[in-house]
Design an enzyme around this catalytic site. Sequence first.
Site, short mmCIF file in Angstrom:
data_model
loop_
_atom_site.label_atom_id
_atom_site.label_comp_id
_atom_site.label_asym_id
_atom_site.label_seq_id
_atom_site.Cartn_x
_atom_site.Cartn_y
_atom_site.Cartn_z
N GLY A 55 -6.64 0.78 -1.92
CA GLY A 55 -6.70 -0.37 -2.82
C GLY A 55 -5.64 -1.43 -2.61
O GLY A 55 -5.58 -2.38 -3.39
N TRP A 96 -5.37 -3.85 -0.38
CA TRP A 96 -5.93 -5.19 -0.15
C TRP A 96 -6.59 -5.71 -1.42
O TRP A 96 -6.53 -6.91 -1.70
CB TRP A 96 -6.92 -5.15 1.01
CG TRP A 96 -6.24 -5.22 2.35
CD1 TRP A 96 -4.98 -4.79 2.66
CD2 TRP A 96 -6.77 -5.76 3.56
NE1 TRP A 96 -4.71 -5.02 3.98
CE2 TRP A 96 -5.78 -5.61 4.56
CE3 TRP A 96 -7.99 -6.34 3.89
CZ2 TRP A 96 -5.98 -6.04 5.87
CZ3 TRP A 96 -8.20 -6.76 5.21
CH2 TRP A 96 -7.19 -6.61 6.18
N ASP A 111 -15.93 1.91 -0.54
CA ASP A 111 -15.36 2.92 0.36
C ASP A 111 -16.02 4.25 0.04
O ASP A 111 -16.35 4.52 -1.12
CB ASP A 111 -13.85 3.04 0.17
CG ASP A 111 -13.15 3.57 1.42
OD1 ASP A 111 -13.54 4.66 1.90
OD2 ASP A 111 -12.23 2.91 1.92
N ASP A 129 -20.59 4.76 1.18
CA ASP A 129 -20.37 4.49 2.59
C ASP A 129 -20.97 3.13 2.94
O ASP A 129 -22.16 2.90 2.72
CB ASP A 129 -21.01 5.59 3.44
CG ASP A 129 -20.56 5.54 4.91
OD1 ASP A 129 -20.21 4.44 5.40
OD2 ASP A 129 -20.59 6.59 5.57
N ASP A 144 -10.66 -3.82 6.48
CA ASP A 144 -9.58 -3.09 7.15
C ASP A 144 -10.12 -1.73 7.61
O ASP A 144 -9.36 -0.77 7.78
CB ASP A 144 -8.39 -2.90 6.20
CG ASP A 144 -7.09 -2.61 6.94
OD1 ASP A 144 -6.98 -3.00 8.12
OD2 ASP A 144 -6.20 -1.99 6.34
N LYS A 203 -10.27 -5.94 10.93
CA LYS A 203 -9.47 -5.23 11.91
C LYS A 203 -10.29 -4.93 13.17
O LYS A 203 -11.48 -4.61 13.08
CB LYS A 203 -8.98 -3.90 11.33
CG LYS A 203 -8.19 -3.04 12.31
CD LYS A 203 -7.93 -1.64 11.79
CE LYS A 203 -7.02 -1.67 10.60
NZ LYS A 203 -6.61 -0.32 10.15
#
Length: 240
Positions: A80, A82, A103, A119, A144, A184
């Site tokens: 958490g 971000w 997530d 997911d 990320d 990322k």
Amino acid sequence: MSGSKRGSGDRGLHVRVKTAAKRKESSTRWLERQLNDPYVRRAKMEGYRSRAAYKLIEIDDKHRLLKPGQRVVDLGAAPGGWCQVAVERVGSTPENPLVVGIDYLDMDHIPGVVFLRKDFLDDDAPAALMAALGGHRPDVVLSDMAAPTTGHRQTDHLRTTHLFEVAILFARENLAPGGSFLAKVFRGGTENALLADLKRDFETVVHVKPPASRKESPELYVVAKGFRGQGRDRDSDVEA
């Protein structure tokens, strides 16, 4: 979280960890690195859930992705960090939540965040995210995400690149015109065709490695700003 004492209290003390009989040497090195990481200590002092929060802070301070009133989607949100930064910078509140995180790992509640424990690779995940936003298009898509490492460099590279690709697909299909995308990648993870595709969809695309990203880490971040919007004839743009 008060900003008045950020960076204070770190006197550069180095902690050494002895290898316990039942702990691997690699685990000992990881624990020692965590204990001596100034970003880890700073996160604990300032109330952020992970040192990763400072990666977003540093990137956003320079590139100005997050603005008050914007809607944000955070892919791979747990634990958490971000989301915490996004809430602060866009002004998300429990009464008017502007940040949605997803997530497959659980995440403790953050006021101003709608969290989906799901997911992102599930087929119905994009629709669930858009429903959580009340049907509004996000102004910013953050990712990320990184696949759990296997120790096999090529495999890890391919798995994380795949997550980057599906994040791009979500952004391309759902971002509001003029929106931003931050994700990322690993070095070598944005092949020429992928970058060319991004540059076709966004006005500016750059690679960044914020100071909070460990030097030995292969991670980089792609910052794409000025989404050109849905519905363009992409093939005709290329031919032109």
